[in-house]
Motif scaffolding. Structure first.
Motif, PDB file in Angstrom:
ATOM      1  N   ASN A  18       4.738  20.594  37.949  1.00  0.00           N
ATOM      2  CA  ASN A  18       4.154  21.238  36.775  1.00  0.00           C
ATOM      3  C   ASN A  18       2.631  21.222  36.835  1.00  0.00           C
ATOM      4  O   ASN A  18       2.036  20.404  37.532  1.00  0.00           O
ATOM      5  N   HIS A  19       2.034  22.116  36.051  1.00  0.00           N
ATOM      6  CA  HIS A  19       0.588  22.149  35.939  1.00  0.00           C
ATOM      7  C   HIS A  19       0.112  20.793  35.417  1.00  0.00           C
ATOM      8  O   HIS A  19       0.788  20.143  34.613  1.00  0.00           O
ATOM      9  N   SER A  20      -1.063  20.358  35.845  1.00  0.00           N
ATOM     10  CA  SER A  20      -1.574  19.039  35.473  1.00  0.00           C
ATOM     11  C   SER A  20      -1.723  18.867  33.963  1.00  0.00           C
ATOM     12  O   SER A  20      -1.604  17.748  33.449  1.00  0.00           O
ATOM     13  N   SER A  21      -1.927  19.938  33.240  1.00  0.00           N
ATOM     14  CA  SER A  21      -2.068  19.835  31.788  1.00  0.00           C
ATOM     15  C   SER A  21      -0.750  19.458  31.110  1.00  0.00           C
ATOM     16  O   SER A  21      -0.758  18.967  29.976  1.00  0.00           O
ATOM     17  N   TRP A  22       0.368  19.642  31.802  1.00  0.00           N
ATOM     18  CA  TRP A  22       1.658  19.247  31.230  1.00  0.00           C
ATOM     19  C   TRP A  22       1.707  17.733  31.030  1.00  0.00           C
ATOM     20  O   TRP A  22       2.102  17.246  29.974  1.00  0.00           O
ATOM     21  N   GLN A  23       1.319  16.975  32.029  1.00  0.00           N
ATOM     22  CA  GLN A  23       1.365  15.516  31.920  1.00  0.00           C
ATOM     23  C   GLN A  23       0.481  15.037  30.768  1.00  0.00           C
ATOM     24  O   GLN A  23       0.861  14.148  30.013  1.00  0.00           O
ATOM     25  N   GLU A  24      -0.696  15.634  30.633  1.00  0.00           N
ATOM     26  CA  GLU A  24      -1.598  15.278  29.538  1.00  0.00           C
ATOM     27  C   GLU A  24      -0.945  15.539  28.183  1.00  0.00           C
ATOM     28  O   GLU A  24      -1.002  14.695  27.281  1.00  0.00           O
ATOM     29  N   LEU A  25      -0.337  16.720  28.035  1.00  0.00           N
ATOM     30  CA  LEU A  25       0.337  17.061  26.777  1.00  0.00           C
ATOM     31  C   LEU A  25       1.502  16.119  26.518  1.00  0.00           C
ATOM     32  O   LEU A  25       1.670  15.625  25.405  1.00  0.00           O
ATOM     33  N   PHE A  26       2.307  15.878  27.527  1.00  0.00           N
ATOM     34  CA  PHE A  26       3.478  15.030  27.372  1.00  0.00           C
ATOM     35  C   PHE A  26       3.084  13.639  26.870  1.00  0.00           C
ATOM     36  O   PHE A  26       3.646  13.133  25.891  1.00  0.00           O
ATOM     37  N   ILE A  27       2.102  13.039  27.508  1.00  0.00           N
ATOM     38  CA  ILE A  27       1.649  11.702  27.109  1.00  0.00           C
ATOM     39  C   ILE A  27       1.065  11.716  25.700  1.00  0.00           C
ATOM     40  O   ILE A  27       1.368  10.852  24.887  1.00  0.00           O
ATOM     41  N   GLU A  28       0.234  12.698  25.414  1.00  0.00           N
ATOM     42  CA  GLU A  28      -0.379  12.794  24.086  1.00  0.00           C
ATOM     43  C   GLU A  28       0.689  12.925  23.001  1.00  0.00           C
ATOM     44  O   GLU A  28       0.629  12.268  21.961  1.00  0.00           O
ATOM     45  N   ALA A  29       1.655  13.779  23.225  1.00  0.00           N
ATOM     46  CA  ALA A  29       2.690  14.038  22.214  1.00  0.00           C
ATOM     47  C   ALA A  29       3.594  12.827  22.005  1.00  0.00           C
ATOM     48  O   ALA A  29       3.896  12.461  20.875  1.00  0.00           O
ATOM     49  N   ILE A  30       4.020  12.203  23.078  1.00  0.00           N
ATOM     50  CA  ILE A  30       4.941  11.083  22.974  1.00  0.00           C
ATOM     51  C   ILE A  30       4.244   9.846  22.398  1.00  0.00           C
ATOM     52  O   ILE A  30       4.868   9.028  21.723  1.00  0.00           O
ATOM     53  N   ALA A  31       2.957   9.740  22.610  1.00  0.00           N
ATOM     54  CA  ALA A  31       2.195   8.586  22.109  1.00  0.00           C
ATOM     55  C   ALA A  31       2.000   8.637  20.592  1.00  0.00           C
ATOM     56  O   ALA A  31       1.602   7.645  19.984  1.00  0.00           O
ATOM     57  N   GLN A  32       2.315   9.745  19.968  1.00  0.00           N
ATOM     58  CA  GLN A  32       2.117   9.872  18.524  1.00  0.00           C
ATOM     59  C   GLN A  32       3.119   9.075  17.745  1.00  0.00           C
ATOM     60  O   GLN A  32       4.235   8.981  17.966  1.00  0.00           O
ATOM     61  N   PHE A  51      12.928  17.587  22.983  1.00  0.00           N
ATOM     62  CA  PHE A  51      12.585  18.835  23.675  1.00  0.00           C
ATOM     63  C   PHE A  51      11.615  18.545  24.820  1.00  0.00           C
ATOM     64  O   PHE A  51      11.807  19.013  25.945  1.00  0.00           O
ATOM     65  N   LEU A  52      10.584  17.768  24.554  1.00  0.00           N
ATOM     66  CA  LEU A  52       9.594  17.447  25.577  1.00  0.00           C
ATOM     67  C   LEU A  52      10.214  16.643  26.721  1.00  0.00           C
ATOM     68  O   LEU A  52       9.947  16.918  27.895  1.00  0.00           O
ATOM     69  N   PHE A  53      11.057  15.670  26.396  1.00  0.00           N
ATOM     70  CA  PHE A  53      11.732  14.898  27.442  1.00  0.00           C
ATOM     71  C   PHE A  53      12.671  15.782  28.255  1.00  0.00           C
ATOM     72  O   PHE A  53      12.748  15.648  29.483  1.00  0.00           O
ATOM     73  N   ASP A  54      13.378  16.691  27.588  1.00  0.00           N
ATOM     74  CA  ASP A  54      14.269  17.616  28.301  1.00  0.00           C
ATOM     75  C   ASP A  54      13.480  18.486  29.275  1.00  0.00           C
ATOM     76  O   ASP A  54      13.898  18.693  30.419  1.00  0.00           O
ATOM     77  N   LEU A  55      12.336  19.004  28.823  1.00  0.00           N
ATOM     78  CA  LEU A  55      11.488  19.811  29.709  1.00  0.00           C
ATOM     79  C   LEU A  55      11.013  18.988  30.892  1.00  0.00           C
ATOM     80  O   LEU A  55      11.042  19.454  32.038  1.00  0.00           O
ATOM     81  N   ASN A  56      10.570  17.781  30.617  1.00  0.00           N
ATOM     82  CA  ASN A  56      10.056  16.922  31.676  1.00  0.00           C
ATOM     83  C   ASN A  56      11.131  16.609  32.710  1.00  0.00           C
ATOM     84  O   ASN A  56      10.862  16.614  33.916  1.00  0.00           O
ATOM     85  N   ASP A  57      12.350  16.354  32.247  1.00  0.00           N
ATOM     86  CA  ASP A  57      13.459  16.036  33.154  1.00  0.00           C
ATOM     87  C   ASP A  57      13.917  17.237  33.973  1.00  0.00           C
ATOM     88  O   ASP A  57      14.410  17.074  35.084  1.00  0.00           O
ATOM     89  N   ALA A  58      13.757  18.440  33.420  1.00  0.00           N
ATOM     90  CA  ALA A  58      14.303  19.639  34.059  1.00  0.00           C
ATOM     91  C   ALA A  58      13.314  20.367  34.966  1.00  0.00           C
ATOM     92  O   ALA A  58      13.673  21.365  35.593  1.00  0.00           O
ATOM     93  N   THR A  59      12.084  19.872  35.046  1.00  0.00           N
ATOM     94  CA  THR A  59      11.062  20.583  35.816  1.00  0.00           C
ATOM     95  C   THR A  59      10.353  19.644  36.780  1.00  0.00           C
ATOM     96  O   THR A  59      10.425  18.431  36.662  1.00  0.00           O
ATOM     97  N   SER A  60       9.634  20.248  37.717  1.00  0.00           N
ATOM     98  CA  SER A  60       8.813  19.478  38.662  1.00  0.00           C
ATOM     99  C   SER A  60       7.649  20.356  39.112  1.00  0.00           C
ATOM    100  O   SER A  60       7.638  21.568  38.870  1.00  0.00           O
TER     101      SER A  60
END
Length: 72
Positions: free
Chosen positions: A58-72, A47-56
């Motif tokens: 984005n608010h700066s907090s998106w990148q922080e969330l994406f990295i934090e979530a995927i790093a788990q 879901f997170l990768f799909d959102l990342n691929d489909a948008t541009s």
């Protein structure tokens, strides 16, 4: 997105990507949804990768969330 916790990830993705960008409010809701059980499962990661691929632009907090979530 008042019922973001009960929508399917697919429904949520369609709603979030409709305008092509993820704003700060959406990031907050995504965070609450994917961390609701304290872990990121494969469907949530997809879901997170799909959102990342489909948008541009984005608010700066998106990148922080994406990295934090995927790093788990």
């Amino acid at each position: 997105m008042s019922d973001y916790l009960t929508k399917t990830l697919s429904e949520l993705a369609q709603e979030i990507t409709a305008d092509g960008t993820i704003d700060q409010e959406e990031v907050t809701k995504i965070r609450e949804r994917v961390f609701a059980d304290g872990k990121i499962d494969q469907d949530e990661a997809d879901f997170l990768f799909d959102l990342n691929d489909a948008t541009s632009n984005n608010h700066s907090s998106w990148q922080e969330l994406f990295i934090e979530a995927i790093a788990q």
